[in-house]
Design a protein around this motif. Structure first.
Motif, mmCIF file in Angstrom:
data_model
loop_
_atom_site.group_PDB
_atom_site.id
_atom_site.type_symbol
_atom_site.label_atom_id
_atom_site.label_comp_id
_atom_site.label_asym_id
_atom_site.label_seq_id
_atom_site.Cartn_x
_atom_site.Cartn_y
_atom_site.Cartn_z
ATOM 1 N N VAL A 266 -68.021 88.965 -44.413
ATOM 2 C CA VAL A 266 -66.927 89.098 -43.460
ATOM 3 C C VAL A 266 -65.924 90.116 -43.969
ATOM 4 O O VAL A 266 -65.531 90.084 -45.147
ATOM 5 N N ASN A 267 -65.500 91.010 -43.102
ATOM 6 C CA ASN A 267 -64.450 91.959 -43.436
ATOM 7 C C ASN A 267 -63.201 91.188 -43.866
ATOM 8 O O ASN A 267 -62.820 90.208 -43.226
ATOM 9 N N PRO A 268 -62.532 91.604 -44.955
ATOM 10 C CA PRO A 268 -61.389 90.825 -45.461
ATOM 11 C C PRO A 268 -60.259 90.669 -44.448
ATOM 12 O O PRO A 268 -59.644 89.598 -44.366
ATOM 13 N N GLN A 269 -59.977 91.706 -43.681
ATOM 14 C CA GLN A 269 -58.897 91.612 -42.707
ATOM 15 C C GLN A 269 -59.271 90.668 -41.574
ATOM 16 O O GLN A 269 -58.419 89.917 -41.068
ATOM 17 N N ASP A 270 -60.555 90.686 -41.174
ATOM 18 C CA ASP A 270 -61.022 89.746 -40.151
ATOM 19 C C ASP A 270 -60.928 88.310 -40.646
ATOM 20 O O ASP A 270 -60.532 87.401 -39.898
ATOM 21 N N ALA A 271 -61.303 88.108 -41.904
ATOM 22 C CA ALA A 271 -61.213 86.766 -42.481
ATOM 23 C C ALA A 271 -59.760 86.293 -42.514
ATOM 24 O O ALA A 271 -59.451 85.139 -42.188
ATOM 25 N N TRP A 272 -58.850 87.214 -42.899
ATOM 26 C CA TRP A 272 -57.433 86.858 -42.956
ATOM 27 C C TRP A 272 -56.879 86.539 -41.569
ATOM 28 O O TRP A 272 -56.103 85.587 -41.399
ATOM 29 N N SER A 273 -57.280 87.325 -40.583
ATOM 30 C CA SER A 273 -56.796 87.099 -39.212
ATOM 31 C C SER A 273 -57.245 85.738 -38.699
ATOM 32 O O SER A 273 -56.462 84.999 -38.081
ATOM 33 N N LEU A 274 -58.508 85.396 -38.964
ATOM 34 C CA LEU A 274 -59.006 84.088 -38.543
ATOM 35 C C LEU A 274 -58.270 82.978 -39.276
ATOM 36 O O LEU A 274 -57.851 81.982 -38.664
ATOM 37 N N TRP A 275 -58.092 83.144 -40.578
ATOM 38 C CA TRP A 275 -57.402 82.121 -41.367
ATOM 39 C C TRP A 275 -55.968 81.933 -40.865
ATOM 40 O O TRP A 275 -55.490 80.802 -40.728
ATOM 41 N N SER A 276 -55.290 83.025 -40.568
ATOM 42 C CA SER A 276 -53.912 82.933 -40.075
ATOM 43 C C SER A 276 -53.850 82.198 -38.742
ATOM 44 O O SER A 276 -52.887 81.469 -38.459
ATOM 45 N N SER A 277 -54.885 82.374 -37.921
ATOM 46 C CA SER A 277 -54.882 81.750 -36.594
ATOM 47 C C SER A 277 -55.092 80.244 -36.639
ATOM 48 O O SER A 277 -54.698 79.537 -35.707
ATOM 49 N N VAL A 278 -55.709 79.731 -37.699
ATOM 50 C CA VAL A 278 -55.974 78.288 -37.775
ATOM 51 C C VAL A 278 -54.921 77.555 -38.603
ATOM 52 O O VAL A 278 -54.926 76.324 -38.671
ATOM 53 N N ARG A 279 -54.028 78.310 -39.229
ATOM 54 C CA ARG A 279 -52.994 77.678 -40.045
ATOM 55 C C ARG A 279 -51.981 76.981 -39.154
ATOM 56 O O ARG A 279 -51.666 77.434 -38.043
ATOM 57 N N LYS A 280 -51.448 75.885 -39.636
ATOM 58 C CA LYS A 280 -50.457 75.149 -38.868
ATOM 59 C C LYS A 280 -49.138 75.914 -38.814
ATOM 60 O O LYS A 280 -48.877 76.795 -39.630
ATOM 61 N N ASP A 281 -48.337 75.555 -37.869
ATOM 62 C CA ASP A 281 -47.047 76.208 -37.668
ATOM 63 C C ASP A 281 -46.166 75.985 -38.899
ATOM 64 O O ASP A 281 -45.968 74.843 -39.330
ATOM 65 N N PRO A 282 -45.646 77.061 -39.495
ATOM 66 C CA PRO A 282 -44.780 76.894 -40.667
ATOM 67 C C PRO A 282 -43.609 75.961 -40.419
ATOM 68 O O PRO A 282 -43.096 75.340 -41.359
ATOM 69 N N GLU A 283 -43.176 75.834 -39.148
ATOM 70 C CA GLU A 283 -42.054 74.954 -38.848
ATOM 71 C C GLU A 283 -42.411 73.489 -39.060
ATOM 72 O O GLU A 283 -41.536 72.635 -39.189
ATOM 73 N N GLU A 284 -43.742 73.183 -39.112
ATOM 74 C CA GLU A 284 -44.160 71.810 -39.337
ATOM 75 C C GLU A 284 -43.994 71.401 -40.798
ATOM 76 O O GLU A 284 -44.021 70.216 -41.136
ATOM 77 N N GLU A 285 -43.870 72.395 -41.668
ATOM 78 C CA GLU A 285 -43.664 72.099 -43.083
ATOM 79 C C GLU A 285 -42.275 71.494 -43.276
ATOM 80 O O GLU A 285 -41.293 71.968 -42.691
ATOM 81 N N ASN A 286 -42.208 70.440 -44.073
ATOM 82 C CA ASN A 286 -40.912 69.842 -44.379
ATOM 83 C C ASN A 286 -40.101 70.792 -45.253
ATOM 84 O O ASN A 286 -40.615 71.375 -46.204
ATOM 85 N N GLU A 287 -38.852 70.929 -44.912
ATOM 86 C CA GLU A 287 -37.986 71.845 -45.642
ATOM 87 C C GLU A 287 -37.903 71.434 -47.105
ATOM 88 O O GLU A 287 -37.717 70.263 -47.436
ATOM 89 N N GLY A 288 -38.062 72.406 -47.987
ATOM 90 C CA GLY A 288 -37.974 72.137 -49.413
ATOM 91 C C GLY A 288 -39.307 71.822 -50.058
ATOM 92 O O GLY A 288 -39.415 71.837 -51.284
ATOM 93 N N GLU A 289 -40.343 71.546 -49.265
ATOM 94 C CA GLU A 289 -41.659 71.234 -49.812
ATOM 95 C C GLU A 289 -42.467 72.507 -49.982
ATOM 96 O O GLU A 289 -42.288 73.488 -49.260
ATOM 97 N N GLU A 290 -43.386 72.473 -50.961
ATOM 98 C CA GLU A 290 -44.248 73.620 -51.176
ATOM 99 C C GLU A 290 -45.243 73.753 -50.035
ATOM 100 O O GLU A 290 -45.650 72.762 -49.422
#
Length: 363
Positions: A266-290
């Motif tokens: 898989v092309n690295p940029q294609d892999a990154w684009s797919l990975w970014s699309s399946v990641r949860k919304d950063p706003e769902e992360e609790n503030e202060g947590e890693e």
């Protein structure tokens, strides 16, 4: 650093040796009984009853060279290691590594006299063993420091100024080990559950035999299973923006006759684009947590790759088994072979493998 009080190891007389062997056997039996008493200690539910974590910290670039010397890092990087798990070591001391060099060298020499050690490229004058502690690798307070082992040899026909040849390398490690398990161990046991070896199998056998006889431990093969390979594919892809993965290569085998092997690059940029699309919304992360990664995201990522492959080749990879993952950061095989090519994400990889080794142990 050694977590236990240092002690002086001596070679006992035969009568004392019998007593010591009896004492060690008694300790081992008591330890096994202790671990088997799940009702008292709850070890079985904690370890053998669980699977790999379903959520883990997103990998971050570690400037590990600030803590570990380049020479020691070079011993671990860019070599393909065959993995095993090893049960806790009884009365192992980091302060006694120099003594272990002499003991293991003597053990190999004795086995050689019995015809059990294979010569390397002709007659050898002997084997020199070196142990060293890799200071700075430990992440958690309960982790024991990583230990490397090397076996060098020199031909009897070699010139005096000719350097020795490295014929075998190995290491034992514990990175972010399960704290519940580590706290449950008696004080005389050191946990270094992840063992890597590179070199002739006969030396792996001899080193493991010496450890088993000296520290009352057991070794077993450690495969990197389908789930762990999926985790590594996602974790390494997550590092792409900081350290280009250059490619994402996945190898599947399909259960047909004859067996079909599929190599999917898989092309690295294609892999990154797919990975970014399946990641949860950063706003769902609790503030202060890693930042963390959930296995649900990993599954969606792998499924997205399968869907893309099916769209173009009408072949469903879900019917097969993921056997290998590789990027510029490293490679991992189902057979239990790992190569780490970038020290910046070594801790992330070894954390996952330590977890897999602890779960594979029979105790």
């Amino acid at each position: 650093m050694d977590r236990h009080p240092s002690g002086v190891l001596r070679t006992p007389h035969s009568s004392v040796a019998v007593q010591m062997r009896g004492k060690r056997k008694s300790c081992r039996q008591s330890y096994s009984s202790c671990l088997g008493a799940s009702s008292r200690l709850g070890l079985k539910p904690v370890l053998t009853g669980r699977r790999l974590n379903t959520s883990r910290r997103a990998p971050k670039s570690h400037s590990i060279t600030e803590k570990v010397t380049p020479e020691q890092l070079a011993l671990l990087l860019k070599t393909e290691w065959k993995l095993s798990y090893v049960t806790p070591l009884y009365q192992f001391r980091h302060t006694q590594l120099r003594s272990y060099c002499r003991q293991l060298s003597a053990f190999i020499a004795a086995e050689k006299q019995q015809g059990l050690a294979v010569e390397v490229e002709g007659m050898q004058s002997g084997y020199r063993v070196s142990f060293s502690a890799v200071q700075g690798m430990a992440e958690a307070d309960d982790d024991a420091e990583t230990v490397t082992i090397q076996i060098h040899s020199k031909s009897m026909l070699a010139k005096q100024d000719e350097p020795e040849k490295l014929v075998w390398s190995g290491w034992l490690s514990c990175i972010n080990g399960n704290p519940d398990y580590l706290h449950s161990l008696p004080n005389d046991f050191t946990c270094l559950p992840l063992f890597g070896s590179s070199g002739q199998e006969v030396f792996t056998f001899l080193v493991q035999s010496w450890f088993q006889k000296t520290f009352d431990c057991c070794f077993g093969p450690l495969e990197i299973n389908h789930t762990s390979l999926q985790w590594l594919a996602a974790l390494w892809t997550n590092c792409h923006t900081e350290s280009s993965i250059q490619h994402l290569k996945l190898i599947w085998t399909l259960p047909v006759e004859p067996q079909l092997q599929i190599t999917y690059t898989v092309n690295p940029q294609d892999a990154w684009s797919l990975w970014s699309s399946v990641r949860k919304d950063p706003e769902e992360e609790n503030e202060g947590e890693e930042e963390s990664i959930d296995f649900e995201e990993v599954v969606r990522f792998i499924q997205g790759l399968k869907n893309h492959f099916y769209k173009h080749f009408r072949l469903d990879l879900s019917a097969g088994t993921l056997k290998q993952v590789s990027t510029a950061l490293g490679s991992a095989k189902y057979s239990g072979r790992i190569k780490i090519s970038n020290s910046r994400y070594m801790i992330t990889t070894l954390t996952l493998l330590t977890e897999a080794a602890l779960l594979k142990m029979p105790i």
